[in-house]
Motif scaffolding. Sequence first.
Motif, mmCIF file in Angstrom:
data_model
loop_
_atom_site.group_PDB
_atom_site.id
_atom_site.type_symbol
_atom_site.label_atom_id
_atom_site.label_comp_id
_atom_site.label_asym_id
_atom_site.label_seq_id
_atom_site.Cartn_x
_atom_site.Cartn_y
_atom_site.Cartn_z
ATOM 1 N N TYR A 160 31.365 55.251 65.531
ATOM 2 C CA TYR A 160 31.942 56.192 64.576
ATOM 3 C C TYR A 160 32.049 57.567 65.224
ATOM 4 C CZ TYR A 160 31.333 52.695 60.955
ATOM 5 O OH TYR A 160 31.411 51.542 60.215
ATOM 6 N N GLU A 163 32.576 63.610 63.976
ATOM 7 C CA GLU A 163 33.171 64.374 62.877
ATOM 8 C C GLU A 163 34.262 63.503 62.249
ATOM 9 O OE1 GLU A 163 33.915 68.648 63.898
ATOM 10 O OE2 GLU A 163 33.459 67.896 65.918
ATOM 11 N N PRO A 164 33.874 62.618 61.343
ATOM 12 C CA PRO A 164 34.834 61.620 60.848
ATOM 13 C C PRO A 164 36.068 62.206 60.184
ATOM 14 C CG PRO A 164 32.807 61.613 59.545
ATOM 15 C CD PRO A 164 32.541 62.442 60.749
ATOM 16 N N GLU A 165 35.915 63.286 59.433
ATOM 17 C CA GLU A 165 37.078 63.857 58.763
ATOM 18 C C GLU A 165 38.063 64.440 59.766
ATOM 19 O OE1 GLU A 165 35.909 66.597 55.768
ATOM 20 O OE2 GLU A 165 34.914 65.064 54.528
ATOM 21 N N ARG A 166 37.547 65.150 60.776
ATOM 22 C CA ARG A 166 38.428 65.708 61.799
ATOM 23 C C ARG A 166 39.068 64.595 62.619
ATOM 24 N NH1 ARG A 166 38.396 67.810 67.097
ATOM 25 N NH2 ARG A 166 36.216 67.216 67.500
ATOM 26 N N ASN A 168 39.777 61.538 61.566
ATOM 27 C CA ASN A 168 40.827 60.929 60.748
ATOM 28 C C ASN A 168 42.072 61.805 60.685
ATOM 29 O OD1 ASN A 168 39.198 58.749 60.276
ATOM 30 N ND2 ASN A 168 39.098 59.001 58.056
ATOM 31 N N ARG A 169 41.875 63.114 60.626
ATOM 32 C CA ARG A 169 43.035 64.010 60.610
ATOM 33 C C ARG A 169 43.820 63.906 61.914
ATOM 34 N NH1 ARG A 169 39.419 67.733 58.184
ATOM 35 N NH2 ARG A 169 39.191 68.858 60.168
ATOM 36 N N LEU A 232 43.220 54.460 57.406
ATOM 37 C CA LEU A 232 42.373 55.657 57.426
ATOM 38 C C LEU A 232 41.502 55.785 56.188
ATOM 39 C CD1 LEU A 232 44.722 58.360 58.985
ATOM 40 C CD2 LEU A 232 42.870 57.086 60.057
ATOM 41 N N ASN A 236 36.287 55.343 57.471
ATOM 42 C CA ASN A 236 35.028 56.103 57.505
ATOM 43 C C ASN A 236 34.771 56.734 58.877
ATOM 44 O OD1 ASN A 236 34.465 55.447 54.834
ATOM 45 N ND2 ASN A 236 33.323 53.612 55.387
ATOM 46 N N GLY A 237 35.822 57.105 59.579
ATOM 47 C CA GLY A 237 35.666 57.720 60.889
ATOM 48 C C GLY A 237 35.448 56.734 62.010
#
Length: 296
Positions: A160, A163-166, A168-169, A232, A236-237
């Motif tokens: 994983y 920084e999963p949100e970054r 995914n972006r 996505l 979960n990253g």
Amino acid sequence: MKIESFITGLMMAADFFTKICFLALFLPAFSFASLAESKLLYSYCSNATTLTGNGVYAANINHLFSYLSTNATEHDGFFNTTAGQEPNMVYGLFLCCGDVHPENCRDCINLAAAVAPQLCPNRTWAIIWYEECMLRYSNQSIFSSMAEKPRVDLWHDTNYAPEPERFNRLVGTVMKEIASRASYATLGAKKFATKEATFTVFQTLYSLAQCTPDISSEDCYRCLQDAVRDLLIHSNGNTSGFGLHPSCTVQYQTAPFYNLVFNKTKTAGPPVSPPEKSLLLPPPAPGQFNKILVNK
């Protein structure tokens, strides 16, 4: 002495002949085993209708596989055809990954055709996804139209992003670009694109998008956007994922998995309005290799 030499010569000849026979039996199995190194991603079969008692349709499937295999080194990695006559006609196609060599494409299609009867016995339609190719057949026409089902998302959930949100972006941004490039490929070119992007000093994102070339640019873009969105939402990253649709595929990893010099000169096409959102499933449960059927 002459008799003994003659007998010795016969024994040596017999031993040589035995070895030759053994190799003749062994080599075909070895060749097939080398093909088996291709990684099967997923297979999906019809579950409502079977071919029990319909020998004509089953025979047409075998003829179809023969046609597909024969053409697997031609047509730039994509081919569709039919076998038989109505009401027992079979429609089929294959798509090889855009950077796969023609001989490897042929090997993958041959393998998919060989394992399809075991994976989907006596079924009217099926889709077999390998890393290098996809094989699909049906009792209804599947040509020149975008199919939205079944959808399959796959992940290796052992890694994983920090920084999963970054992460995914970044995947979403890169995938949007290559979806546009793949969708608006020039006439006659493959609907295929790849791109690399830096996530950290230690991690590079590698992404791939591809559609079957028989669908329109608009349908290709919509298919790819659907695949990326579904992937996505459930990732979960996760640092690797596959989005498998009948008409398109997307893939990303933090390790190289395609020819890095392919498709570098393609330019992006005009923007397309994003599709409407569809029903989403809950996040995947932990496992060694999550397989989620998003939509049947």
